[in-house]
Design a protein around this motif. Structure first.
Motif, PDB file in Angstrom:
ATOM      1  N   CYS A 103       2.283 -21.005 -13.262  1.00  0.00           N
ATOM      2  CA  CYS A 103       1.955 -20.149 -12.110  1.00  0.00           C
ATOM      3  C   CYS A 103       2.134 -20.871 -10.777  1.00  0.00           C
ATOM      4  N   PHE A 104       2.317 -22.195 -10.798  1.00  0.00           N
ATOM      5  CA  PHE A 104       2.542 -23.044  -9.617  1.00  0.00           C
ATOM      6  C   PHE A 104       1.369 -23.064  -8.649  1.00  0.00           C
ATOM      7  N   GLU A 105       0.176 -22.889  -9.180  1.00  0.00           N
ATOM      8  CA  GLU A 105      -1.041 -23.061  -8.391  1.00  0.00           C
ATOM      9  C   GLU A 105      -1.396 -24.538  -8.406  1.00  0.00           C
ATOM     10  N   LEU A 106      -1.741 -25.079  -7.241  1.00  0.00           N
ATOM     11  CA  LEU A 106      -2.118 -26.483  -7.163  1.00  0.00           C
ATOM     12  C   LEU A 106      -3.542 -26.660  -7.660  1.00  0.00           C
ATOM     13  N   PHE A 107      -3.789 -27.782  -8.333  1.00  0.00           N
ATOM     14  CA  PHE A 107      -5.119 -28.088  -8.851  1.00  0.00           C
ATOM     15  C   PHE A 107      -5.901 -28.902  -7.832  1.00  0.00           C
ATOM     16  N   ASN A 108      -7.220 -28.773  -7.906  1.00  0.00           N
ATOM     17  CA  ASN A 108      -8.044 -29.741  -7.190  1.00  0.00           C
ATOM     18  C   ASN A 108      -8.147 -30.963  -8.101  1.00  0.00           C
ATOM     19  N   ASP A 109      -8.996 -31.896  -7.803  1.00  0.00           N
ATOM     20  CA  ASP A 109      -9.016 -33.155  -8.545  1.00  0.00           C
ATOM     21  C   ASP A 109      -9.720 -33.093  -9.896  1.00  0.00           C
ATOM     22  N   SER A 110     -10.274 -31.951 -10.270  1.00  0.00           N
ATOM     23  CA  SER A 110     -11.025 -31.891 -11.521  1.00  0.00           C
ATOM     24  C   SER A 110     -10.165 -31.344 -12.662  1.00  0.00           C
ATOM     25  N   PHE A 111     -10.282 -31.972 -13.819  1.00  0.00           N
ATOM     26  CA  PHE A 111      -9.596 -31.519 -15.032  1.00  0.00           C
ATOM     27  C   PHE A 111     -10.665 -31.062 -16.010  1.00  0.00           C
ATOM     28  N   ASN A 159      17.461 -28.717 -19.684  1.00  0.00           N
ATOM     29  CA  ASN A 159      18.213 -28.252 -18.514  1.00  0.00           C
ATOM     30  C   ASN A 159      17.331 -27.477 -17.543  1.00  0.00           C
ATOM     31  N   PHE A 160      16.025 -27.624 -17.675  1.00  0.00           N
ATOM     32  CA  PHE A 160      15.083 -26.872 -16.854  1.00  0.00           C
ATOM     33  C   PHE A 160      15.161 -27.288 -15.391  1.00  0.00           C
ATOM     34  N   SER A 161      15.060 -26.320 -14.521  1.00  0.00           N
ATOM     35  CA  SER A 161      14.998 -26.560 -13.084  1.00  0.00           C
ATOM     36  C   SER A 161      13.864 -25.714 -12.526  1.00  0.00           C
ATOM     37  N   TYR A 162      12.980 -26.336 -11.781  1.00  0.00           N
ATOM     38  CA  TYR A 162      11.865 -25.595 -11.195  1.00  0.00           C
ATOM     39  C   TYR A 162      12.349 -24.565 -10.185  1.00  0.00           C
ATOM     40  N   PHE A 163      13.326 -24.960  -9.393  1.00  0.00           N
ATOM     41  CA  PHE A 163      13.728 -24.133  -8.248  1.00  0.00           C
ATOM     42  C   PHE A 163      15.161 -23.665  -8.419  1.00  0.00           C
ATOM     43  N   LYS A 164      15.314 -22.378  -8.616  1.00  0.00           N
ATOM     44  CA  LYS A 164      16.642 -21.786  -8.767  1.00  0.00           C
ATOM     45  C   LYS A 164      16.804 -20.702  -7.710  1.00  0.00           C
ATOM     46  N   VAL A 165      17.861 -20.806  -6.946  1.00  0.00           N
ATOM     47  CA  VAL A 165      18.161 -19.797  -5.933  1.00  0.00           C
ATOM     48  C   VAL A 165      19.528 -19.221  -6.267  1.00  0.00           C
ATOM     49  N   ASP A 166      19.589 -17.906  -6.384  1.00  0.00           N
ATOM     50  CA  ASP A 166      20.881 -17.276  -6.653  1.00  0.00           C
ATOM     51  C   ASP A 166      21.402 -16.616  -5.382  1.00  0.00           C
ATOM     52  N   ARG A 167      22.487 -15.883  -5.527  1.00  0.00           N
ATOM     53  CA  ARG A 167      23.114 -15.260  -4.353  1.00  0.00           C
ATOM     54  C   ARG A 167      22.225 -14.198  -3.703  1.00  0.00           C
ATOM     55  N   PHE A 197      10.399 -13.868  -5.986  1.00  0.00           N
ATOM     56  CA  PHE A 197       8.969 -14.164  -5.956  1.00  0.00           C
ATOM     57  C   PHE A 197       8.674 -15.497  -6.645  1.00  0.00           C
ATOM     58  N   HIS A 198       9.294 -15.743  -7.784  1.00  0.00           N
ATOM     59  CA  HIS A 198       9.076 -16.990  -8.518  1.00  0.00           C
ATOM     60  C   HIS A 198       9.526 -18.192  -7.686  1.00  0.00           C
ATOM     61  N   ALA A 199      10.726 -18.126  -7.119  1.00  0.00           N
ATOM     62  CA  ALA A 199      11.240 -19.221  -6.295  1.00  0.00           C
ATOM     63  C   ALA A 199      10.363 -19.431  -5.064  1.00  0.00           C
TER      64      ALA A 199
END
Length: 192
Positions: free
Chosen positions: A53-61, A100-108, A113-115
């Motif tokens: 989901c690309f949500e940043l974590f705080n310092d707690s696990f 071959n995974f890439s986090y950031f994919k931009v097409d034409r 929303f994901h990018a």
């Protein structure tokens, strides 16, 4: 080369030249400010965000809320991982599951929303690293200022001590000269 259009910068990590300068992020990496592409920022900062989901974590696990990848330090929300696809003990993040995974994919068509979420996560990580670096620099500057104040105080004390010693030596020198001139006068008077 056109001086009004500088040459595009490349990622300091992978060397790729992004299609837009907005896709390079300045991060503080090992106490040096560097320019990384969005993919490299996220690869360097695994474990600070959920790779789904690309949500940043705080310092707690919290183990009952998060799952850790079995190959890398990536951590995902348990709710983001499909319970039927992966048991808790065998979670693989998307980057480890696909070479071959890439986090950031931009097409034409542009940024979807994901990018957009990926770009926002990388930008926030960049801001966080620069904020931490700025705090560290400020603390170091304050420490150095305190050391400078102490050194200045010691220098003033040393100068005052030097001035006292020089004054005492000058007094002793002038009294010896008076004594010498007094004995010379008495010697010359007695010889007369």
């Amino acid at each position: 080369m056109n001086p009004f259009h500088p040459s595009p910068e490349a990622c300091d990590c992978c060397g790729v030249t992004p299609t837009s300068p907005l896709f390079l992020h300045t991060i503080s990496y090992r106490a040096i400010n560097r320019r990384f592409c969005t993919n490299c920022v996220l690869k360097q900062q695994q474990g600070t965000f959920c790779p789904i989901c690309f949500e940043l974590f705080n310092d707690s696990f919290i183990p009952n809320i998060h799952l850790m990848c079995i190959r890398c330090p990536s951590i995902a929300h348990r709710s983001c991982v499909l319970p039927s696809s992966t048991p808790d003990f065998a979670f693989l993040c998307p980057a480890c599951a696909d070479p071959n995974f890439s986090y950031f994919k931009v097409d034409r068509r542009g940024i979807d929303f994901h990018a957009n979420k990926v770009l926002a996560a990388a930008a926030q990580i960049s801001a966080n690293t620069l904020t931490r670096a700025a705090v560290a620099i400020r603390l170091d500057a304050e420490r150095r200022a305190m050391v400078a104040v102490g050194a200045r105080k010691k220098a003033i004390e040393a100068l005052e001590l030097f001035a006292d010693v020089a004054a005492k030596e000058q007094e002793e020198g002038s009294s010896e000269q008076e004594d010498d001139s007094g004995t010379e006068n008495s010697d010359s008077e007695s010889s007369d």
